[in-house]
Design a protein around this motif. Structure first.
Motif, PDB file in Angstrom:
ATOM      1  N   GLU A  79       0.709  -1.279   0.022  1.00 11.26           N
ATOM      2  CA  GLU A  79      -0.042   0.066   0.072  1.00 11.26           C
ATOM      3  C   GLU A  79       0.970   1.311  -0.131  1.00 11.26           C
ATOM      4  O   GLU A  79       0.707   2.092  -0.701  1.00 11.26           O
ATOM      5  N   LEU A  80       1.843   1.226   0.679  1.00 12.97           N
ATOM      6  CA  LEU A  80       2.757   2.429   0.778  1.00 12.97           C
ATOM      7  C   LEU A  80       3.526   2.567  -0.613  1.00 12.97           C
ATOM      8  O   LEU A  80       3.637   3.765  -1.058  1.00 12.97           O
ATOM      9  N   MET A  81       4.014   1.575  -1.253  1.00  8.18           N
ATOM     10  CA  MET A  81       4.622   1.730  -2.297  1.00  8.18           C
ATOM     11  C   MET A  81       3.774   2.306  -3.552  1.00  8.18           C
ATOM     12  O   MET A  81       4.178   2.575  -4.521  1.00  8.18           O
ATOM     13  N   SER A  82       2.457   2.068  -3.310  1.00 11.93           N
ATOM     14  CA  SER A  82       1.478   2.635  -4.253  1.00 11.93           C
ATOM     15  C   SER A  82       1.174   4.218  -4.050  1.00 11.93           C
ATOM     16  O   SER A  82       0.584   4.794  -4.731  1.00 11.93           O
ATOM     17  N   GLY A  83       2.079   4.791  -2.829  1.00  8.96           N
ATOM     18  CA  GLY A  83       2.142   6.208  -2.855  1.00  8.96           C
ATOM     19  C   GLY A  83       1.136   6.592  -1.648  1.00  8.96           C
ATOM     20  O   GLY A  83       0.984   8.062  -1.363  1.00  8.96           O
ATOM     21  N   THR A  84       0.914   5.847  -0.747  1.00  4.92           N
ATOM     22  CA  THR A  84      -0.082   6.149   0.520  1.00  4.92           C
ATOM     23  C   THR A  84       1.100   6.318   1.794  1.00  4.92           C
ATOM     24  O   THR A  84       2.030   5.446   1.790  1.00  4.92           O
ATOM     25  N   LYS A  85       0.665   7.241   2.338  1.00  6.38           N
ATOM     26  CA  LYS A  85       1.327   7.422   3.783  1.00  6.38           C
ATOM     27  C   LYS A  85       0.658   6.673   4.882  1.00  6.38           C
ATOM     28  O   LYS A  85      -0.470   6.989   4.860  1.00  6.38           O
ATOM     29  N   ARG A  86       1.468   6.112   5.676  1.00  7.31           N
ATOM     30  CA  ARG A  86       0.935   5.462   6.845  1.00  7.31           C
ATOM     31  C   ARG A  86       1.517   5.932   8.074  1.00  7.31           C
ATOM     32  O   ARG A  86       2.826   5.677   8.329  1.00  7.31           O
ATOM     33  N   LYS A  87       0.894   6.498   9.045  1.00  2.43           N
ATOM     34  CA  LYS A  87       1.631   6.958  10.197  1.00  2.43           C
ATOM     35  C   LYS A  87       1.190   6.221  11.565  1.00  2.43           C
ATOM     36  O   LYS A  87       1.614   6.666  12.632  1.00  2.43           O
ATOM     37  N   ASP A  88       0.386   5.300  11.403  1.00  6.39           N
ATOM     38  CA  ASP A  88      -0.375   4.655  12.602  1.00  6.39           C
ATOM     39  C   ASP A  88      -0.402   3.261  12.402  1.00  6.39           C
ATOM     40  O   ASP A  88      -1.165   2.477  13.110  1.00  6.39           O
ATOM     41  N   THR A 102       5.668  -4.615  20.556  1.00 10.72           N
ATOM     42  CA  THR A 102       4.874  -4.177  19.397  1.00 10.72           C
ATOM     43  C   THR A 102       5.354  -2.831  18.910  1.00 10.72           C
ATOM     44  O   THR A 102       5.931  -1.790  20.007  1.00 10.72           O
ATOM     45  N   VAL A 103       5.383  -2.310  17.877  1.00  8.66           N
ATOM     46  CA  VAL A 103       5.926  -1.168  17.437  1.00  8.66           C
ATOM     47  C   VAL A 103       4.938  -0.381  16.639  1.00  8.66           C
ATOM     48  O   VAL A 103       4.078  -0.864  16.014  1.00  8.66           O
ATOM     49  N   GLN A 104       4.986   0.978  16.432  1.00  7.08           N
ATOM     50  CA  GLN A 104       4.253   1.746  15.663  1.00  7.08           C
ATOM     51  C   GLN A 104       4.908   2.660  14.462  1.00  7.08           C
ATOM     52  O   GLN A 104       6.164   3.073  14.882  1.00  7.08           O
ATOM     53  N   TRP A 105       4.637   2.274  13.477  1.00  5.55           N
ATOM     54  CA  TRP A 105       5.502   2.810  12.195  1.00  5.55           C
ATOM     55  C   TRP A 105       4.813   4.241  11.635  1.00  5.55           C
ATOM     56  O   TRP A 105       3.800   4.189  11.548  1.00  5.55           O
ATOM     57  N   SER A 106       5.732   4.828  11.166  1.00  3.41           N
ATOM     58  CA  SER A 106       5.542   5.951  10.388  1.00  3.41           C
ATOM     59  C   SER A 106       6.302   5.757   9.048  1.00  3.41           C
ATOM     60  O   SER A 106       7.394   5.915   9.130  1.00  3.41           O
ATOM     61  N   SER A 107       5.609   5.831   8.011  1.00  8.98           N
ATOM     62  CA  SER A 107       6.564   5.484   6.663  1.00  8.98           C
ATOM     63  C   SER A 107       5.864   5.999   5.593  1.00  8.98           C
ATOM     64  O   SER A 107       4.846   6.480   5.355  1.00  8.98           O
ATOM     65  N   VAL A 108       7.015   6.486   4.468  1.00  5.95           N
ATOM     66  CA  VAL A 108       6.728   6.743   3.302  1.00  5.95           C
ATOM     67  C   VAL A 108       7.510   6.417   2.276  1.00  5.95           C
ATOM     68  O   VAL A 108       8.717   6.019   2.476  1.00  5.95           O
ATOM     69  N   TRP A 109       7.065   6.140   1.116  1.00  4.00           N
ATOM     70  CA  TRP A 109       7.691   5.521  -0.173  1.00  4.00           C
ATOM     71  C   TRP A 109       8.135   6.738  -1.047  1.00  4.00           C
ATOM     72  O   TRP A 109       7.234   7.525  -1.435  1.00  4.00           O
ATOM     73  N   SER A 110       9.557   6.628  -1.496  1.00  4.46           N
ATOM     74  CA  SER A 110       9.969   7.724  -2.236  1.00  4.46           C
ATOM     75  C   SER A 110      10.286   7.001  -3.503  1.00  4.46           C
ATOM     76  O   SER A 110      11.213   6.181  -3.668  1.00  4.46           O
ATOM     77  N   GLU A 111       9.425   7.421  -4.693  1.00  6.55           N
ATOM     78  CA  GLU A 111       9.602   6.890  -5.974  1.00  6.55           C
ATOM     79  C   GLU A 111      10.867   7.364  -6.725  1.00  6.55           C
ATOM     80  O   GLU A 111      11.475   6.652  -7.126  1.00  6.55           O
ATOM     81  N   GLU A 112      11.124   8.463  -6.228  1.00 10.60           N
ATOM     82  CA  GLU A 112      12.355   9.350  -6.880  1.00 10.60           C
ATOM     83  C   GLU A 112      13.565   8.117  -6.307  1.00 10.60           C
ATOM     84  O   GLU A 112      14.559   8.179  -7.387  1.00 10.60           O
ATOM     85  N   ASP A 113      13.793   8.006  -5.174  1.00  5.51           N
ATOM     86  CA  ASP A 113      14.931   7.264  -4.474  1.00  5.51           C
ATOM     87  C   ASP A 113      14.673   5.843  -4.539  1.00  5.51           C
ATOM     88  O   ASP A 113      15.522   5.203  -4.133  1.00  5.51           O
ATOM     89  N   ALA A 114      13.547   5.383  -5.036  1.00  5.21           N
ATOM     90  CA  ALA A 114      13.236   3.869  -4.843  1.00  5.21           C
ATOM     91  C   ALA A 114      13.542   3.508  -3.553  1.00  5.21           C
ATOM     92  O   ALA A 114      14.129   2.289  -3.435  1.00  5.21           O
ATOM     93  N   THR A 115      12.948   4.188  -2.302  1.00  2.00           N
ATOM     94  CA  THR A 115      13.514   3.746  -0.983  1.00  2.00           C
ATOM     95  C   THR A 115      12.155   4.209  -0.364  1.00  2.00           C
ATOM     96  O   THR A 115      11.628   5.121  -0.427  1.00  2.00           O
ATOM     97  N   MET A 116      11.960   3.435   0.677  1.00  3.23           N
ATOM     98  CA  MET A 116      10.995   3.370   1.747  1.00  3.23           C
ATOM     99  C   MET A 116      11.676   4.118   3.148  1.00  3.23           C
ATOM    100  O   MET A 116      12.652   3.536   3.225  1.00  3.23           O
ATOM    101  N   TYR A 117      11.252   5.218   3.619  1.00  6.54           N
ATOM    102  CA  TYR A 117      11.712   5.848   4.649  1.00  6.54           C
ATOM    103  C   TYR A 117      10.682   5.609   5.787  1.00  6.54           C
ATOM    104  O   TYR A 117       9.660   5.885   5.811  1.00  6.54           O
ATOM    105  N   SER A 118      11.234   5.066   7.018  1.00  4.58           N
ATOM    106  CA  SER A 118      10.361   4.672   7.977  1.00  4.58           C
ATOM    107  C   SER A 118      10.999   5.103   9.585  1.00  4.58           C
ATOM    108  O   SER A 118      12.179   4.900   9.397  1.00  4.58           O
ATOM    109  N   MET A 119      10.270   5.248  10.195  1.00  2.00           N
ATOM    110  CA  MET A 119      10.528   5.522  11.588  1.00  2.00           C
ATOM    111  C   MET A 119       9.640   4.744  12.566  1.00  2.00           C
ATOM    112  O   MET A 119       8.290   4.694  12.398  1.00  2.00           O
ATOM    113  N   ALA A 120      10.265   3.751  13.702  1.00  2.00           N
ATOM    114  CA  ALA A 120       9.269   3.051  14.369  1.00  2.00           C
ATOM    115  C   ALA A 120       9.691   3.410  15.867  1.00  2.00           C
ATOM    116  O   ALA A 120      10.836   3.624  16.463  1.00  2.00           O
TER     117      ALA A 120
END
Length: 731
Positions: A79-88, A102-120
């Motif tokens: 879902e994230l790689m399709s362009g959706t941001k998830r913070k919860d 148990t961890v909570q993620w905040s993630s975003v996919w960068s198509e430009e960098d072909a990289t997913m940036y996440s914080m847990a």
């Protein structure tokens, strides 16, 4: 990561080093490539999941996810790689040490960098707290929904103004009879009790009172809440009898569960096994998988299982009553063991049998011991001596008829008792040395003689032989004690010993008496003879004659004192060793002894220093104490140094309420204590051959102190002097 993404980013005039910034972040910062492989992770990974960054990078993210959460996590990543941001988004990771967090993620996919940036962020404690709160809320909601409290209201004068139907149902009250009645008139049994105390406190303080009480008349437990208001008290009653009984039952079950050495088996109402604990598996060898769905007896019974006991067990199960039984069972590997079992039926609230709980314990050693005990008892019953058989804790398991005849106790009276308490001597003054108990643990026979107390209050002297009994494992299991009556023999020994002691004491007293006559009388007699000789040469009307007459009077008085003390010694000797001790003024006796040597001390220019209180008391025999001082002063004069004036120092130490210690020292010629070791206080022993003497003085000093319960110590050095430390018993 593409060239366009740089570690250093220019923002106006400031430069941010993002990798360093990530390393100081408490949350876990990471990046994933298009294939889901970690390309970067900060040092927080060590604190959160236990892995160092180098252990994570280049590994797929699913390797660290709790298996049950992998599918949903992959779906979120897609879902994230399709362009959706998830913070919860939340999922569970597996820590390096194996525990789940148990961890909570905040993630975003960068198509430009072909990289997913996440914080847990680790939210395990928050989730656990939320879960706990939810469980508590569920319990409270269930409790609130089930409460049907009884309500009773009283005014400030304790008059009942209202009570509902539930109160009328639970309590012995009637709305037609008791409305308006004084509360404590309706419930007089509560006066002074828990309810009375708490309700009065709530009324007087205005605080809410919550307490639990038991109503004996109704046989019920109540939880009571009392709310105070200006009008009085609103009292809520909740019948918690079932809750209390359930709690007590749970406590019993918890106690059973804590006995990990015992086996526990639970069956349904038809006797089919539902569960066994680890203790059961350890005991019998059968696992839970082996037992479930089968009747325990099918697997555990064998050739030597007693069928009569099996029949008894079946009858008791059919009666649905709790019972105990001991049965020969077989372990999984075929070993024969004896099992003591306690079976308890469990019923539903409707009274229907739902299951049985069995508690099993290995009593093989106990049964074998009992069998051995029966064999030993058969042999022991034929002897006339007293025979006891005790377990490893010295509790009596069996006694023979000879024991009952000898000690007066029947088997019923002796069972479970320890011999050291049951047979304790009524008079323990005459006992042998302590037996070598440690030899029992070596498997050796222990023998000793000792007085034992009979049931009728008399003592009997016994020769006791104790044999330890060990099982096949080398464990001490019991003791066999054989008693032989030697009272007549012991009485003869004690009579002979008493005669010997009397002869020795009389001989010793005779020696002491002879010495006192020859030594202690000599000084006043010599003084008197010398004075009379001077008086015969002096003018009867002169002052010298009067002084001599006064000295003569003192010498005669001293002679009279010694004669009276001699009479005391004779009385002591005639009292068969019971020396009379009394409160004696030590200073007074010391002054008397010094006065008897006044002329010799003056002629020797002796200096006597006394550092004691004017009224120093001790528990002693006056004649013996005088003799002690007399002999010590005499020795100081006799063995004084030739090159210096004699100095005698007498001091008192310690608390005379506990004990009296007297130091007597002089600067005489001294002697070699090492050479004289072991002979200083012996009769006729002398250490100065050039001086006249018989070697009686120090012997008598020690003898007198021994008779009075005191003792003496001595230090001496040739050419320096001698010091005696005298210890007298406390008052």
């Amino acid at each position: 990561m593409r060239e366009k993404s740089r570690d250093i980013v220019q923002m106006g005039n400031s430069t941010i080093n993002w990798p360093k910034f990530a390393q100081v972040c408490l949350d876990m910062v990471c990046t994933l490539n298009y294939n889901g492989v970690y390309t970067f992770i900060n040092d927080a990974s060590l604190d959160i999941i236990g892995y160092r960054p180098e252990e994570v990078i280049n590994k797929h993210f699913t390797e660290f996810i709790y298996p049950a959460d992998i599918a949903k996590t992959i779906a979120v990543v897609e879902e994230l790689m399709s362009g959706t941001k998830r913070k919860d988004f939340q999922n569970r990771l597996v820590h390096k040490d194996g525990h789940v967090l148990t961890v909570q993620w905040s993630s975003v996919w960068s198509e430009e960098d072909a990289t997913m940036y996440s914080m847990a962020r680790d939210i395990s404690s928050i989730v656990e707290a939320s879960y706990t709160i939810e469980r508590q809320n569920q319990k409270l909601n269930a409790l609130f929904e089930s409460i049907t409290d009884a309500l009773l209201i009283v005014d400030n004068n304790w008059r009942i103004t209202f009570f509902n139907k539930e109160a009328e149902r639970l309590l012995p009250i009637d709305r037609h009879l008791h409305n308006g009645e004084f509360l404590w008139k309706v419930f007089p049994e509560a006066i002074g009790g828990v309810s009375y105390t708490h309700l009065y406190k709530a009324m007087n303080t205005g605080n809410t009172a919550t307490f639990t009480t038991y109503h004996r008349g109704l046989g019920k437990w109540f939880k009571i809440k009392a709310y105070s208001s200006q009008e009085g008290l609103s009292i809520y009653f909740d019948n918690i009898s079932e809750f209390v009984e359930t709690k007590e039952e749970l406590e019993k079950l918890a106690l059973v569960a804590s006995q990990i050495t015992q086996g526990v088996v639970i069956t349904d109402a038809n006797g089919i096994t539902e569960w066994v604990n680890k203790g059961f598996t350890h005991l019998m060898g059968f696992t839970l998988e082996d037992m479930v769905g089968k009747k325990p007896g099918v697997l555990m019974q064998g050739p030597k299982t007693d069928q009569a006991t099996v029949g008894y067990i079946r009858d008791m199960l059919h009666k649905q009553e709790p019972f105990n039984a001991t049965l020969t069972n077989y372990t999984k590997d075929g070993k024969e063991i004896f099992i003591a079992m306690g079976i308890t039926p469990i019923f539903s609230e409707a009274g229907k049998l739902v299951r049985f709980i069995g508690i099993l314990q290995d009593v093989t050693d106990q049964v074998h011991n009992e069998q051995e005990l029966e064999r030993l008892a058969l042999v022991a019953s034929k002897t006339k001596n007293g025979v006891l058989i005790c377990d490893s804790e010295w509790r009596i398991q069996w006694v023979n008829v000879g024991f009952t005849r000898l000690m007066g106790y029947t088997m019923a009276e002796a069972l479970g008792q320890q011999p050291k308490h049951l047979l304790k001597s009524h008079n323990t003054q005459n006992t042998d040395a302590s037996p070598p108990w440690e030899n029992l643990y070596k498997g050796e026979l222990v023998s000793f003689k000792a007085p034992n107390g009979r049931k009728d209050g008399t003592d009997v002297w016994l020769s006791v032989d104790i044999s330890p009994i060990f099982n096949d494992k080398g464990e001490l299991t019991s003791y066999v004690v054989v008693q032989t009556d030697i009272t007549d023999l012991k009485n003869s020994e004690m009579e002979l010993s008493k005669l010997a002691d009397d002869l020795y004491r009389q001989n010793s007293d005779l020696q002491k008496f002879t010495y006192i006559v020859s030594h202690n009388l000599r000084s006043p007699v010599s003084n008197a003879l010398g004075i009379t000789k001077l008086m015969s040469q002096a003018d009867k009307n002169s002052k010298a004659f009067d002084i001599s007459l006064d000295y003569l009077s003192q010498s005669i008085q001293q002679l009279d004192t010694v004669l009276r003390d001699m009479n005391t010694i004779l009385t002591v000797r005639d009292s068969a060793g019971n020396l009379w001790l009394e409160k004696v003024d030590v200073r007074d006796v010391l002054d008397q002894a010094l006065a008897s040597f006044k002329e010799q001390l003056d002629q020797s220019n002796a200096e006597v220093t006394i550092k004691t209180s004017e009224r120093l008391f001790a528990r002693a025999n006056k004649a013996y104490l005088y003799s002690i001082f007399h002999n010590l002063i005499s020795n100081s004069l006799k063995y004084k140094a030739e090159d210096r004036p004699l100095k005698i120092s007498i001091k008192c130490f310690g608390n005379q309420e506990k004990a009296t210690a007297i130091s007597f020292s002089d600067n005489g010629s001294g002697f070699d204590t090492e050479k004289a070791r072991g002979h200083i206080f012996k009769l006729y022993k002398r250490f100065h051959k050039e001086q006249d003497g018989r070697g009686m003085g120090l012997y008598l000093v020690k003898s007198h102190l021994d008779a009075m319960g005191g003792h003496i110590e001595v230090t001496s050095q040739i050419g320096v002097g001698t010091r005696f430390l005298i210890y007298l018993p406390p008052l």
